[in-house]
Motif scaffolding. Structure first.
Motif, mmCIF file in Angstrom:
data_model
loop_
_atom_site.group_PDB
_atom_site.id
_atom_site.type_symbol
_atom_site.label_atom_id
_atom_site.label_comp_id
_atom_site.label_asym_id
_atom_site.label_seq_id
_atom_site.Cartn_x
_atom_site.Cartn_y
_atom_site.Cartn_z
ATOM 1 N N VAL A 28 0.964 -1.460 -0.002
ATOM 2 C CA VAL A 28 0.038 -0.178 0.057
ATOM 3 C C VAL A 28 1.040 1.417 0.108
ATOM 4 N N ALA A 29 2.273 1.141 -0.302
ATOM 5 C CA ALA A 29 2.973 2.363 -0.198
ATOM 6 C C ALA A 29 2.669 3.466 -1.424
ATOM 7 N N PRO A 30 1.927 3.031 -2.380
ATOM 8 C CA PRO A 30 1.408 4.262 -3.332
ATOM 9 C C PRO A 30 0.455 4.988 -2.591
ATOM 10 N N LEU A 31 -0.426 4.400 -1.622
ATOM 11 C CA LEU A 31 -1.489 5.306 -1.115
ATOM 12 C C LEU A 31 -0.836 6.379 0.182
ATOM 13 N N ALA A 32 0.275 6.144 0.311
ATOM 14 C CA ALA A 32 1.075 7.270 1.330
ATOM 15 C C ALA A 32 1.871 8.103 0.202
ATOM 16 N N PHE A 33 2.717 7.452 -0.528
ATOM 17 C CA PHE A 33 3.726 8.388 -1.504
ATOM 18 C C PHE A 33 3.137 8.821 -2.481
ATOM 19 N N TYR A 34 1.985 8.575 -3.192
ATOM 20 C CA TYR A 34 1.474 9.253 -4.457
ATOM 21 C C TYR A 34 1.518 10.631 -4.680
ATOM 22 N N GLY A 35 1.216 11.335 -3.682
ATOM 23 C CA GLY A 35 1.284 12.984 -3.816
ATOM 24 C C GLY A 35 2.637 13.309 -3.827
ATOM 25 N N SER A 36 3.784 12.571 -3.360
ATOM 26 C CA SER A 36 4.957 13.193 -3.379
ATOM 27 C C SER A 36 5.604 12.903 -4.801
ATOM 28 N N ASN A 254 -6.409 14.659 -13.893
ATOM 29 C CA ASN A 254 -5.872 15.851 -13.556
ATOM 30 C C ASN A 254 -5.308 15.729 -12.330
ATOM 31 N N TYR A 255 -3.928 15.352 -12.585
ATOM 32 C CA TYR A 255 -3.098 15.309 -11.147
ATOM 33 C C TYR A 255 -3.135 16.514 -10.637
ATOM 34 N N GLN A 256 -3.173 17.625 -11.235
ATOM 35 C CA GLN A 256 -2.894 18.949 -10.671
ATOM 36 C C GLN A 256 -3.971 19.453 -9.758
ATOM 37 N N SER A 257 -5.046 18.707 -9.879
ATOM 38 C CA SER A 257 -6.349 19.188 -8.715
ATOM 39 C C SER A 257 -6.146 18.380 -7.514
ATOM 40 N N LEU A 258 -5.078 17.576 -7.551
ATOM 41 C CA LEU A 258 -5.181 16.660 -6.076
ATOM 42 C C LEU A 258 -4.418 17.590 -5.225
ATOM 43 N N ASN A 259 -4.305 17.296 -4.108
ATOM 44 C CA ASN A 259 -3.562 18.183 -2.990
ATOM 45 C C ASN A 259 -2.397 16.966 -2.677
ATOM 46 N N PRO A 260 -1.293 17.226 -2.864
ATOM 47 C CA PRO A 260 -0.260 16.341 -2.862
ATOM 48 C C PRO A 260 -0.097 15.645 -1.332
ATOM 49 N N ASP A 261 -0.501 16.414 -0.228
ATOM 50 C CA ASP A 261 -0.497 15.749 0.925
ATOM 51 C C ASP A 261 -1.610 14.670 1.357
ATOM 52 N N THR A 262 -2.627 14.813 0.543
ATOM 53 C CA THR A 262 -3.744 13.919 0.613
ATOM 54 C C THR A 262 -4.363 13.261 -0.723
ATOM 55 N N ALA A 263 -3.201 13.350 -1.749
ATOM 56 C CA ALA A 263 -3.722 12.733 -2.981
ATOM 57 C C ALA A 263 -4.478 11.589 -2.900
ATOM 58 N N PHE A 264 -4.007 10.294 -2.349
ATOM 59 C CA PHE A 264 -4.665 9.332 -2.682
ATOM 60 C C PHE A 264 -5.820 9.041 -1.763
ATOM 61 N N GLY A 266 -8.097 11.265 -1.428
ATOM 62 C CA GLY A 266 -8.887 11.917 -2.322
ATOM 63 C C GLY A 266 -9.301 10.980 -3.237
ATOM 64 N N ILE A 267 -8.648 10.191 -3.883
ATOM 65 C CA ILE A 267 -8.818 9.198 -4.784
ATOM 66 C C ILE A 267 -9.879 8.016 -4.157
ATOM 67 N N LEU A 268 -9.224 7.520 -2.960
ATOM 68 C CA LEU A 268 -9.971 6.533 -2.251
ATOM 69 C C LEU A 268 -11.372 7.072 -1.886
ATOM 70 N N TYR A 269 -11.525 8.218 -1.581
ATOM 71 C CA TYR A 269 -13.117 8.782 -1.176
ATOM 72 C C TYR A 269 -13.810 8.860 -2.374
ATOM 73 N N LYS A 270 -13.319 9.015 -3.690
ATOM 74 C CA LYS A 270 -14.162 9.269 -4.716
ATOM 75 C C LYS A 270 -14.668 7.789 -5.225
ATOM 76 N N VAL A 271 -14.156 6.772 -4.924
ATOM 77 C CA VAL A 271 -14.611 5.454 -5.018
ATOM 78 C C VAL A 271 -15.134 4.681 -3.911
ATOM 79 N N GLY A 272 -14.737 5.005 -2.669
ATOM 80 C CA GLY A 272 -15.326 4.239 -1.532
ATOM 81 C C GLY A 272 -15.856 4.990 -0.431
ATOM 82 N N GLY A 273 -15.897 6.327 -0.536
ATOM 83 C CA GLY A 273 -16.188 7.396 0.578
ATOM 84 C C GLY A 273 -15.341 7.307 1.893
ATOM 85 N N HIS A 274 -15.719 7.707 2.873
ATOM 86 C CA HIS A 274 -15.058 7.862 4.073
ATOM 87 C C HIS A 274 -14.975 6.429 4.959
#
Length: 443
Positions: A28-36, A254-264, A266-274
């Motif tokens: 699950v490393a991409p979930l934490a590092f994706y924004g970086s 559109n990766y530029q729309s993501l906040n690098p600190d919480t990027a993934f 935000g992606i998880l929220y779009k498919v599975g919510g809180h």
């Protein structure tokens, strides 16, 4: 009175080694590092993982070749000293030790940050102390406990990834998102130097294949199992990383729309919510803090053990516990160093320093395979040309390519670290007039 010889317990199978390596690389490393990785790679995170995976696969072949011939603890340190020269082996091992000392620290910091978000009442510094103490105790008790925890956390991470995959496929099926290859190649924003810069950090995510080789003396059949586990772990984790980041690009092209600190998140929220975000955060805390960090401590303690056994570092590092058969002094030392680094530096500072030692070690190892298994081998048939010349040359070249793109701060700190290693080596070899000490191993 002859002192009783204490050795490691051989309990690890090929499956245990494989899971150990994959867990070290943290699925699950991409979930934490994706924004970086988004900004330097211009959104092409999957391409960075692909380039890193290719580089590591060819280097993994070199590891497998050496592991079959020298099935001892110590990883690059062991392979280079026995395949090339003890002095060079120490410098290569000393270089990769820098990364291994930093890996537990960065996993503790990341785990503590996510843990603090879940339970704000517990400060980050207390999270770090709890995680570091727990991991040190588990490592002290033995590799069996580390292996059991690895299996448990392996399944937890798979559950998170499977949920993400299934929910993304559902979004594709109903037409909410469209498939594309932007995460692999985006002609509008393509900049390969940026991709290489991201790959320099991504390399750390693949370091678990090296960690497998540090457990050779705790494997039941190391000549066969270590090499297999190394190759399968690179292919398996690389596939997971690439699939995960390609699907992430489907959800938010559109990766530029993501906040690098919480990027993934935000992606998880779009498919599975809180609920999915909350579950993923829990798994990230466990995976980074109590899996990646724990196994990082395991691996570096084995490298220090090997150096202590050879006598190039203080001999007390090679002391094994009579009951638990673990290098307990090395484990305690690594636990203390990791704790201090975690409480002193930020994740950005530590992450910028990573990869230098690993890439330096990989380049040295690949050259060692060419020298030891090809140049010194009188039988230069077609198979040997492929395995022991072409493959390690590609591994060396790609590693050098990525190495040249590392952040300057990493090169400076890494260079200073190597200078310290040269100073130790100069002292131990009486200014290079004798060979570095080397333990006479017999399996």
């Amino acid at each position: 009175m002859v002192e009783e010889k204490i050795s490691f317990k051989r309990t690890l199978t090929t499956k245990d080694l494989l899971v150990y390596g994959i867990i070290f690389m943290i699925p699950v490393a991409p979930l934490a590092f994706y924004g970086s990785f988004l900004v330097p790679a211009n959104g092409m995170v999957a391409l960075a993982y692909l380039v890193g995976g290719i580089a590591m696969l060819f280097t993994g072949f070199s590891y497998a070749a050496m592991a079959k011939r020298y099935p001892y603890s110590g990883s690059v340190y062991n392979y280079v000293q026995r395949g090339a020269h003890p002095n060079l082996g120490f410098i290569a091992g000393w270089g990769i030790t820098l990364d291994y000392l930093l890996i537990p620290s960065i996993t503790y910091i990341i785990s503590a940050q996510f843990g603090h978000e879940l339970l704000p009442a517990i400060p980050i510094w207390l999270w770090v102390i709890i995680i570091a103490t727990f991991n040190t105790i588990v490592n002290y008790l033995g590799i069996d406990y580390v292996s059991k925890i690895s299996w448990l956390l392996f399944f937890l991470q798979l559950i998170v990834l499977v949920l993400f995959f299934v929910l993304t496929i559902r979004e594709l099926a109903v037409g909410n998102v469209q498939p594309h290859v932007i995460s692999l190649y985006n002609p509008k924003h393509f900049n390969f130097s940026g991709v290489l810069q991201a790959t320099g950090i991504v390399i750390v995510s693949y370091l678990g294949f090296d960690a497998i080789s540090t457990l050779s003396e705790e494997a039941i059949t190391p000549q066969k199992s270590v090499g297999k586990a190394i190759i399968f772990s690179i292919i398996g984790i690389g596939s997971l990383f690439i699939i995960t980041t390609v699907l992430a690009g489907f959800i938010v092209p559109n990766y530029q729309s993501l906040n690098p600190d919480t990027a993934f998140s935000g992606i998880l929220y779009k498919v599975g919510g809180h609920p999915l975000v909350y579950f993923a955060d829990i798994v990230i805390v466990l995976s980074f803090g109590f899996a990646g960090g724990q196994e990082g401590q395991t691996s570096v303690s084995r490298i220090l053990y090997s150096m202590g056994r050879d006598g190039i570092l203080p001999n007390f590092l090679s002391k094994l516990h009579k009951k638990f058969k673990t290098p307990f002094i090395a484990i305690l030392l690594v636990g203390l160093i990791s704790l201090i680094i975690s409480l002193t530096f930020s994740v950005d500072v530590v992450s910028n320093l990573l990869s230098f030692g690993a890439l330096f070690g990989f380049m040295t190892l690949n050259l060692t395979v060419i020298w030891h298994l090809f140049i010194q081998n009188p039988n230069k048939n077609f198979i040997n040309i492929i395995y022991y010349l072409l493959s390690p040359f590609i591994g060396f070249s790609v590693s050098l390519w990525i190495f040249s793109s590392l952040d300057m701060s990493a090169k400076i700190v890494g260079g200073l670290w190597l200078l310290v290693g040269f100073a130790i080596l100069a002292f131990k070899t009486k200014f290079f007039t004798i060979r570095a000490p080397q333990y006479d191993l017999e399996l």
